[in-house]
Enzyme design. Structure first.
Site, short mmCIF file in Angstrom:
data_model
loop_
_atom_site.label_atom_id
_atom_site.label_comp_id
_atom_site.label_asym_id
_atom_site.label_seq_id
_atom_site.Cartn_x
_atom_site.Cartn_y
_atom_site.Cartn_z
CB SER A 298 0.98 -15.69 -21.32
OG SER A 298 2.21 -15.29 -21.84
CE LYS B 113 4.86 -16.57 -19.93
NZ LYS B 113 4.62 -15.40 -20.72
CE1 TYR C 187 7.15 -18.91 -21.90
CE2 TYR C 187 8.15 -18.19 -23.96
CZ TYR C 187 7.32 -17.95 -22.88
OH TYR C 187 6.65 -16.76 -22.79
CE1 TYR D 176 0.68 -11.40 -20.06
CE2 TYR D 176 -1.02 -10.10 -21.13
CZ TYR D 176 -0.27 -11.25 -21.04
OH TYR D 176 -0.49 -12.25 -21.94
CB VAL E 227 -0.07 -12.04 -26.60
CG1 VAL E 227 0.57 -11.19 -25.52
CG2 VAL E 227 0.85 -13.16 -27.04
O1 DON Z 1 7.06 -15.30 -24.86
C1 DON Z 1 6.25 -14.81 -25.61
O2 DON Z 1 6.48 -13.76 -26.16
C2 DON Z 1 4.90 -15.43 -25.84
N1 DON Z 1 4.88 -16.66 -26.42
C3 DON Z 1 4.06 -15.40 -24.58
C4 DON Z 1 3.22 -14.30 -24.79
C5 DON Z 1 2.17 -13.97 -23.82
O3 DON Z 1 1.04 -14.38 -23.96
C6 DON Z 1 2.55 -12.93 -22.85
N2 DON Z 1 2.87 -13.34 -21.59
N3 DON Z 1 2.98 -13.19 -20.46
#
Ligand code: DON
Length: 304
Positions: A63, A66, A188, A240, A258
């Protein structure tokens, strides 16, 4: 500022925290990382690089992507972004669907999954291959042409994308998705699967604390106001639904993933990135938050 000494001290003290977190395993390929790894890097606006531990090891940025995808989209569409995505903390998990129904398919912010999918939709509309445009963007920001996405992680993520598909279809039902859902989810997933090191991510984030300009090349990425706005979003939405506690403890705008990485910016001075794959209950790197908290305590430097 004696960054080398502070980094050594943090590294020496972090041991007990490395075992307390849990590696993300909802994407099987992410679970293949040893729990007890730790790296941290600081890159100053002047270009000095300080590193400790596994700071050159490439991990899955997840993430953290993002933040950079949002910078790309914001640079392309400007304030019209906010017609499709909000800019308030969500107070819910990054992959939660609950607010989307009562808020008519408009995600709370670009750093939760639903908001990031809208950002991906914008990039997919604009680029023939949004994932390649994203990789190119990260190469330019960090100055390393070998950066790429990890296909195995991307495929693993794609196979476990039921929630993201649900969100994207749900938003499409409200007219908040212009491209085919499959195309958006694919871009994504690849963007999340980009592999970068702490040093590379810290370099890539510097423009945010430098009025939108990459300090080493002078390239303008976004205008000064947009850099301020993105940094503000990091502060209020970047970690988060633990963002209040994170800002209370660390006092810097940051974005986590994550994969266990957290990138943070001290405007006008430096960007830092820490990586340790053991996560807390919110999905932030447990040792990473401790390390950044120690950094701002030891240096006496934060936003406040
Ligand atoms: O969409 C997902 O589950 C992950 N690829 C992104 C995860 C992540 O780091 C959490 N995000 N806000």
């Amino acid at each position: 500022m004696n960054y080398p000494r502070f980094l050594e001290q943090i590294h020496a003290d972090i041991g007990p925290w490395l075992e307390k977190g849990r590696v993300a395993d909802y994407i099987p390929e992410l679970a293949n990382v040893p729990l007890k790894t730790f790296g941290m890097a600081i890159v100053t606006m002047a270009g000095d690089v300080f590193r400790v531990g596994d700071a050159d090891y490439r991990f899955s940025i997840q993430s953290i992507s993002k933040l950079f995808a949002c910078a790309m989209a914001f640079g392309l569409v400007g304030d019209s972004l906010w017609l499709r995505v909000g800019r308030e903390p969500s107070g819910t998990a990054f992959n939660s669907l609950v607010q989307l129904e009562s808020e008519n398919g408009k995600p709370r912010n670009p750093f939760i999954n639903a908001g990031a999918l809208v950002v991906s939709d914008i990039l997919c509309r604009r680029f023939v291959s949004a994932e390649n445009a994203f990789v190119e963007f990260m190469r330019r920001l960090s100055g390393d042409k070998t950066i790429d996405y990890d296909l195995r992680v991307a495929e693993s993520e794609l196979r476990h994308s039921h929630r993201n598909y649900a969100m994207a279809h749900f938003m499409a039902s409200f007219g908040n998705m212009n491209m085919p859902v499959e195309v958006v989810i694919n871009a994504y997933s690849r963007q999340c699967a980009v592999a970068m090191s702490c040093v590379e991510l810290a370099k890539a984030a510097l423009f945010l604390g430098n009025q939108g300009i990459v300090p080493s090349t002078g390239e303008r990425v976004i205008d000064e106001t947009s850099a301020k706005r993105l940094s503000a979003l990091m502060l209020t939405c970047g970690t988060y639904d633990a963002v209040g506690d994170f800002v209370y403890r660390v006092g810097l705008p940051a974005k986590s993933g994550v994969g266990g990485g957290i990138v943070a910016v001290l405007p006008g001075e430096m960007a830092a990135c820490v990586w340790s794959p053991g996560l807390d209950n919110y999905g932030n790197s447990l040792a990473g938050v401790v390390a950044l908290e120690r950094l701002t305590t030891l240096t006496g430097r934060s936003l406040f």
